[in-house]
Design a protein around this motif. Structure first.
Motif, mmCIF file in Angstrom:
data_model
loop_
_atom_site.group_PDB
_atom_site.id
_atom_site.type_symbol
_atom_site.label_atom_id
_atom_site.label_comp_id
_atom_site.label_asym_id
_atom_site.label_seq_id
_atom_site.Cartn_x
_atom_site.Cartn_y
_atom_site.Cartn_z
ATOM 1 N N LYS A 194 0.853 -1.189 0.000
ATOM 2 C CA LYS A 194 0.000 0.000 0.000
ATOM 3 C C LYS A 194 0.884 1.233 0.000
ATOM 4 O O LYS A 194 1.967 1.226 0.589
ATOM 5 C CB LYS A 194 -0.889 -0.009 1.248
ATOM 6 C CG LYS A 194 -1.824 1.173 1.409
ATOM 7 C CD LYS A 194 -2.640 0.988 2.682
ATOM 8 C CE LYS A 194 -3.611 2.120 2.909
ATOM 9 N NZ LYS A 194 -4.401 1.915 4.156
ATOM 10 N N VAL A 195 0.422 2.290 -0.665
ATOM 11 C CA VAL A 195 1.162 3.549 -0.671
ATOM 12 C C VAL A 195 0.211 4.690 -0.339
ATOM 13 O O VAL A 195 -0.801 4.885 -1.016
ATOM 14 C CB VAL A 195 1.839 3.822 -2.027
ATOM 15 C CG1 VAL A 195 2.610 5.145 -1.964
ATOM 16 C CG2 VAL A 195 2.782 2.688 -2.413
ATOM 17 N N TYR A 196 0.535 5.425 0.711
ATOM 18 C CA TYR A 196 -0.188 6.654 1.018
ATOM 19 C C TYR A 196 0.323 7.765 0.109
ATOM 20 O O TYR A 196 1.540 7.972 -0.001
ATOM 21 C CB TYR A 196 0.019 7.059 2.472
ATOM 22 C CG TYR A 196 -0.637 6.154 3.489
ATOM 23 C CD1 TYR A 196 -2.014 6.169 3.672
ATOM 24 C CD2 TYR A 196 0.132 5.296 4.283
ATOM 25 C CE1 TYR A 196 -2.626 5.347 4.612
ATOM 26 C CE2 TYR A 196 -0.465 4.481 5.228
ATOM 27 C CZ TYR A 196 -1.845 4.509 5.383
ATOM 28 O OH TYR A 196 -2.433 3.698 6.320
ATOM 29 N N LEU A 197 -0.591 8.502 -0.489
ATOM 30 C CA LEU A 197 -0.252 9.608 -1.375
ATOM 31 C C LEU A 197 -0.452 10.910 -0.600
ATOM 32 O O LEU A 197 -1.583 11.376 -0.427
ATOM 33 C CB LEU A 197 -1.150 9.587 -2.616
ATOM 34 C CG LEU A 197 -1.340 8.217 -3.291
ATOM 35 C CD1 LEU A 197 -2.379 8.312 -4.412
ATOM 36 C CD2 LEU A 197 -0.018 7.689 -3.826
ATOM 37 N N ALA A 198 0.628 11.485 -0.105
ATOM 38 C CA ALA A 198 0.551 12.670 0.744
ATOM 39 C C ALA A 198 0.717 13.923 -0.113
ATOM 40 O O ALA A 198 1.817 14.210 -0.602
ATOM 41 C CB ALA A 198 1.613 12.614 1.831
ATOM 42 N N VAL A 199 -0.367 14.668 -0.289
ATOM 43 C CA VAL A 199 -0.385 15.824 -1.189
ATOM 44 C C VAL A 199 -1.206 16.952 -0.579
ATOM 45 O O VAL A 199 -1.996 16.739 0.344
ATOM 46 C CB VAL A 199 -0.972 15.441 -2.566
ATOM 47 C CG1 VAL A 199 -0.103 14.413 -3.270
ATOM 48 C CG2 VAL A 199 -2.399 14.906 -2.412
ATOM 49 N N ARG A 200 -1.045 18.149 -1.122
ATOM 50 C CA ARG A 200 -1.866 19.272 -0.671
ATOM 51 C C ARG A 200 -3.256 19.236 -1.281
ATOM 52 O O ARG A 200 -4.239 19.571 -0.638
ATOM 53 C CB ARG A 200 -1.186 20.602 -1.015
ATOM 54 C CG ARG A 200 -0.022 20.947 -0.101
ATOM 55 C CD ARG A 200 0.388 22.385 -0.238
ATOM 56 N NE ARG A 200 0.788 22.744 -1.588
ATOM 57 C CZ ARG A 200 1.116 23.962 -1.980
ATOM 58 N NH1 ARG A 200 1.076 24.959 -1.118
ATOM 59 N NH2 ARG A 200 1.489 24.202 -3.212
ATOM 60 N N ASN A 201 -3.337 18.841 -2.551
ATOM 61 C CA ASN A 201 -4.603 18.852 -3.273
ATOM 62 C C ASN A 201 -5.052 17.424 -3.541
ATOM 63 O O ASN A 201 -4.483 16.752 -4.400
ATOM 64 C CB ASN A 201 -4.444 19.620 -4.585
ATOM 65 C CG ASN A 201 -5.710 19.604 -5.429
ATOM 66 O OD1 ASN A 201 -6.782 19.215 -4.951
ATOM 67 N ND2 ASN A 201 -5.600 20.033 -6.677
ATOM 68 N N PRO A 202 -6.066 16.920 -2.850
ATOM 69 C CA PRO A 202 -6.471 15.522 -3.027
ATOM 70 C C PRO A 202 -6.988 15.203 -4.431
ATOM 71 O O PRO A 202 -6.906 14.053 -4.860
ATOM 72 C CB PRO A 202 -7.573 15.336 -1.982
ATOM 73 C CG PRO A 202 -8.059 16.714 -1.663
ATOM 74 C CD PRO A 202 -6.874 17.610 -1.829
ATOM 75 N N ALA A 203 -7.471 16.210 -5.145
ATOM 76 C CA ALA A 203 -7.953 15.970 -6.513
ATOM 77 C C ALA A 203 -6.810 15.590 -7.449
ATOM 78 O O ALA A 203 -7.041 14.963 -8.488
ATOM 79 C CB ALA A 203 -8.669 17.214 -7.034
ATOM 80 N N SER A 204 -5.574 15.922 -7.074
ATOM 81 C CA SER A 204 -4.426 15.690 -7.953
ATOM 82 C C SER A 204 -4.016 14.226 -8.025
ATOM 83 O O SER A 204 -3.183 13.852 -8.852
ATOM 84 C CB SER A 204 -3.228 16.527 -7.498
ATOM 85 O OG SER A 204 -2.775 16.102 -6.213
ATOM 86 N N THR A 205 -4.574 13.389 -7.166
ATOM 87 C CA THR A 205 -4.206 11.965 -7.167
ATOM 88 C C THR A 205 -5.331 11.078 -7.686
ATOM 89 O O THR A 205 -5.278 9.856 -7.549
ATOM 90 C CB THR A 205 -3.831 11.496 -5.743
ATOM 91 O OG1 THR A 205 -4.941 11.734 -4.872
ATOM 92 C CG2 THR A 205 -2.611 12.233 -5.233
#
Length: 245
Positions: free
Chosen positions: A34-45
């Motif tokens: 599993k990979v957590y995608l840590a970003v400012r904008n959740p729409a970008s993932t």
């Protein structure tokens, strides 16, 4: 110390594009659970979520906000591999009118961001016998005009990375310092270096191999390896040598 990414749970900051996205995709291809995608904008993932389903999960983080980083750790207490890829570049030279502001912005993300994320995930990485990958740069070793303040912030983050390696050694946490040259990303484009840039996959694949080999330094591309040739002896005898008692 070696770390195999297969069946591991990872978190990647700045996971939505460029090197971060390549790291996510290569980790999953190598068998990470599993990979957590840590970003400012959740729409970008959204595309990554569509492609990989339950194997990825988006979490919101602002690397300029320490409280946001600590909240991230609370949501990802099962992390075994932490890849701190997020970074900030401001085009600036020492005599630029905006140099002080540029350096302040870069230090906030590139240096203080590393400090906060290491402190927030300290107990998690120790408990899970994990690994930290810090995205530094060849610019941490040599200052380049046009990105002078960025170089300064990355030199500081490289120093912190060395400290983390030494402090975590007794707890079995592996630390990898990554020093790419120009890589084909938006950051390279803003620095005017796309003509000599290599694909982001060379960094991602290099990270997986370097972790498995227990390395501390990674120079993943052709330009970076020119630095490595000159730096290798110093790194082995000074940086990577056991601390004297």
């Amino acid at each position: 110390m070696a770390f195999n990414v297969e069946s591991k749970i990872a978190l990647v900051t700045g996971a939505n594009r460029g090197i971060g996205r390549a790291i996510v995709e290569n980790l999953l291809a190598a068998g990470s659970k599993k990979v957590y995608l840590a970003v400012r904008n959740p729409a970008s993932t959204s595309e990554l979520e569509s492609n990989y389903g339950e194997r990825v999960k988006t979490l919101i983080v602002d690397m300029e906000d320490s409280q946001s980083i600590y909240a991230l750790a609370e949501q990802a207490s099962d992390v075994e591999l932490l890849v701190n890829n997020a970074g900030r570049l401001e085009i600036s030279d020492p005599l630029s009118d905006h140099a002080a502001l540029a350096l302040q912005k870069e230090l906030t993300v590139n240096t203080f961001g590393l400090l906060h994320i290491a402190q927030a995930f300290n107990e998690i990485l120790v408990q899970n016998h994990g690994a930290l990958v810090q995205m530094n740069s060849v610019a941490s070793m040599k200052n380049f005009l046009g990105v002078s303040t960025y170089s300064a912030s990355k030199a500081a983050s490289y120093a912190i990375t060395q400290g983390l390696r030494e402090q975590w050694a007794e707890n079995g946490v592996q630390v990898l310092s990554v020093h790419p040259g120009p890589i084909a990303t938006d950051m390279a484009a803003s620095a005017g270096m796309l003509e000599v840039a290599e694909p982001a996959d060379v960094v991602a694949k290099g990270i997986i191999d370097a972790l498995a080999a227990g390395q501390f330094h990674l120079f993943p591309d052709a330009i970076a390896r020119q630095f490595e040739q000159q730096y290798k002896s110093y790194a082995e005898t000074i940086i990577e040598a056991p601390a004297s008692e």
